[in-house]
Write a protein that holds these residues in place. Structure first.
Motif, PDB file in Angstrom:
ATOM      1  N   SER A 127      -6.525 -42.021   7.544  1.00 43.50           N
ATOM      2  CA  SER A 127      -7.551 -42.628   6.690  1.00 43.50           C
ATOM      3  C   SER A 127      -8.301 -43.726   7.434  1.00 43.50           C
ATOM      4  O   SER A 127      -9.398 -44.112   7.040  1.00 43.50           O
ATOM      5  CB  SER A 127      -6.896 -43.244   5.446  1.00 43.50           C
ATOM      6  N   ILE A 161      -4.095 -43.367  -2.687  1.00 37.58           N
ATOM      7  CA  ILE A 161      -4.295 -42.290  -1.717  1.00 37.58           C
ATOM      8  C   ILE A 161      -4.064 -40.969  -2.429  1.00 37.58           C
ATOM      9  O   ILE A 161      -3.078 -40.804  -3.154  1.00 37.58           O
ATOM     10  CB  ILE A 161      -3.324 -42.434  -0.531  1.00 37.58           C
ATOM     11  N   LEU A 169      -4.533 -35.256   3.460  1.00 40.10           N
ATOM     12  CA  LEU A 169      -5.237 -36.397   2.881  1.00 40.10           C
ATOM     13  C   LEU A 169      -6.586 -35.947   2.337  1.00 40.10           C
ATOM     14  O   LEU A 169      -7.370 -35.336   3.050  1.00 40.10           O
ATOM     15  CB  LEU A 169      -5.446 -37.456   3.969  1.00 40.10           C
ATOM     16  N   ILE A 172      -9.180 -41.721  -0.425  1.00 42.00           N
ATOM     17  CA  ILE A 172      -8.524 -43.028  -0.464  1.00 42.00           C
ATOM     18  C   ILE A 172      -9.494 -44.007  -1.116  1.00 42.00           C
ATOM     19  O   ILE A 172     -10.671 -44.046  -0.774  1.00 42.00           O
ATOM     20  CB  ILE A 172      -8.058 -43.476   0.938  1.00 42.00           C
TER      21      ILE A 172
END
Lengths: 325, 250
Positions: A127, A161, A169, A172
């Motif tokens: 991130s 998150i 991912l 965020i």
């Protein structure tokens, strides 16, 4: 036995809470022999489809203790979760899984109900928001119906998150700052599907005594002010939101109670706390009213709407049961 | 009676549980004319009773009004009662009336130590209190000396009942009370007070150290003596911090 009966002074069962949500209290429900099944902080509890109640504690002799509704111990496991803090359960295609947020390991770990690890999510390096794992101290998870995993970094950098079910991912948001979408001690998170057409995230902003609402893709929507209530995580059952309130008033020790919100997110009952009142649409600052709870850390609701309350920093005591009356 | 694998210990009974302390909101702890204090019972139907003469609060003490108005320095104790529950602990607090004639205050010993510089000497007579979280605002002056001296200069001689120092005690932060306070005029010690060294660590709290004077003064020096930190503390033998936010002339 008869000698005890003759000494027994008939008293009155304590009833706590207000309005539609009142409870009697069983302080001994979760008590176990601490020589065999010790606890440190009792952090969180969840209930599975069979009605078994899972307690998460940061004592590595048995991080997970599994009870039946009468408080009898059925099973225990877990020796590798020194920072065991957050516990969520999710039914995924007929099988249930647990998600443990560990403060010390800086990880979220997915396990079966028997404790077999399925997946480990380390800190979200990709991130770009974290220099190292120490800045990531996850407190809670919430799992969407599509399997997406939301993690609240409530003791670290205050981000929320979002991962896919496989651990990729996706997003965020949140983080520290002065604006409404920022967070200060994002201790808890849950998915609010009370309006099925409009699912939202409810996120705790504990230092501001607020719950914050976001869309599932992280857009800030609104806040719910609960002045004087230092809330832990929101737990939704039916139309109501249950929140262990670890401190109250000016936030001193041993000032906890439980908060219960209705479908309009109004505080309608505060077991252990003062009667909630509103003036001009604003909640009047809340305080503990009875010296019953120390530091309630979570609320688990069973199918009969009884509550189970594990406590942090409470002299290594076991969870309390509140019996709905 | 149901028997299970655990011995039956029953549900919590009302009479086993104590009320939480009364909730108070003071408009200003230090005041010139009047202080108003809101007193509220956290538990509905609980009665708050109180005393203002230092005596213990009993179930027969008078009921405390929701709004308590006070026009002189008072030490108040209050407690919550309910027929079905145990009484709360006693909540002690003080409000202090400040004389309308305040001295000019000069510091004649070493300077306050950064960053606890308050807002200069003006902080000592501005009737604004510092907070227990002493880094939160600039009201506290912090010193780390054996002797701290303030000169008090009045425009004209006043009849002084007592001088009260509003201080902070926070052993965790190495902030201690003085061992002795003296009021000196010329070479004469006209008032003196010794304070016992604490035997154990205490929680952070405000302290009002009252020095009875009962005489007329126009110029006087206030001398504050600090003993070394006691044996039981990790800072033993060193000079502690002294935090002050008001010098109150009554």
């Amino acid at each position: 036995m008869s000698l005890l009966s003759s000494q027994y002074i008939k008293g009155e069962d304590l009833i706590i809470g207000h309005g539609s949500h009142q409870y009697k209290v069983d302080l001994h429900w979760g008590a176990l022999n601490a020589n065999y099944y010790p606890v440190n902080d009792c952090h969180e509890m969840v209930i599975d489809r069979k009605g078994r109640i899972f307690l998460l504690t940061n004592h590595t002799q048995n991080n997970v203790l599994i009870y039946d509704s009468a408080g009898k111990l059925i099973d225990s496991w877990g020796t590798t979760y020194p920072g065991a803090h957050g516990l969520s359960i999710k039914n995924e295609g007929g099988e249930e899984f647990l998600y443990i947020a560990d403060n010390n390991r800086h990880e979220v770990i997915k396990t079966t109900l028997e404790g077999r690890e399925i997946m480990v999510l380390p800190y979200p390096k990709e991130s770009g928001k974290y220099e190292n794992a120490n800045q990531y101290i996850p407190t809670e998870t919430a799992i969407a119906d599509n399997g997406d995993i939301y993690v609240a970094d409530g003791y670290g950098s205050q981000y929320i998150i979002q991962y896919s079910a496989k651990g990729e991912l996706l997003n965020i948001f949140g983080g520290r700052g002065e604006e409404n979408q920022h967070l200060d001690n994002a201790h808890g998170i849950c998915i609010d599907q009370r309006d099925p057409k409009n699912p939202q995230l409810l996120v705790t902003d504990r230092m501001k005594n607020q719950l914050k609402k976001y869309t599932l893709d992280g857009q800030y929507l609104d806040k719910i002010d609960l002045p004087g209530a230092y809330i832990c995580r929101p737990v939704i059952k039916g139309e109501y939101v249950y929140l262990a309130t670890i401190w109250s008033g000016d936030g001193g020790s041993n000032t906890g109670f439980i908060s219960i919100l209705d479908k309009n997110n109004q505080l309608i009952s505060a077991p252990g706390g003062m009667k909630p009142t509103y003036t001009n649409g604003q909640l009047n600052p809340m305080h503990q009213a009875l010296k019953l709870f120390h530091h309630p850390h979570d609320v688990c609701v069973d199918q009969d709407e009884n509550l189970y309350v594990p406590q942090w920093n409470a002299g290594q005591t076991y969870p309390i049961k509140l019996i709905r009356v | 009676m149901a028997c299970s694998s655990k011995s039956y210990q029953g549900l919590v009974q009302s009479q086993e549980i104590a009320l939480s302390n009364p909730i108070i909101k003071i408009d200003s702890v230090l005041f010139k004319e009047q202080a108003s204090i809101r007193v509220l019972a956290a538990y509905q139907d609980a009665a708050i009773r109180y005393t203002t003469d230092g005596s213990e609060v009993k179930a027969t003490s008078p009921l405390c009004p929701n709004l308590l108005l006070v026009d002189k320095s008072t030490d108040i104790k209050c407690k919550a009662f309910h027929p079905k529950l145990k009484a709360s602990e006693t909540l002690d607090f003080s409000v202090r009336k400040v004389s309308s004639i305040q001295p000019e205050i000069l510091l004649t010993s070493s300077e306050a130590k950064s960053p606890y510089l308050g807002k200069g000497m003006a902080a000592l007579s501005n009737i604004k209190k510092g907070e227990i979280n002493f880094k939160a605002n600039q009201e506290w002056l912090g010193f780390q000396n054996d002797v701290i001296q303030f000169d008090l200069l009045f425009e004209k001689a006043i009849d002084c009942e007592q001088i009260t120092l509003s201080t902070l005690c926070d052993h965790n932060s190495w902030i201690f009370n003085p061992s002795k306070i003296e009021l000196v005029v010329g070479y004469d010690v006209i008032a003196s007070k010794t304070i016992e060294s604490p035997a154990t660590k205490q929680a952070a709290d405000f302290q009002f150290l009252a020095l009875p004077v009962s005489t007329s003064i126009k110029e006087a020096s206030l001398k504050i003596y600090m003993d070394n930190i006691p044996e039981w503390h990790s800072g033993k033998g060193t000079t502690p911090w002294f935090f002050i936010d008001e010098i109150i002339v009554e």
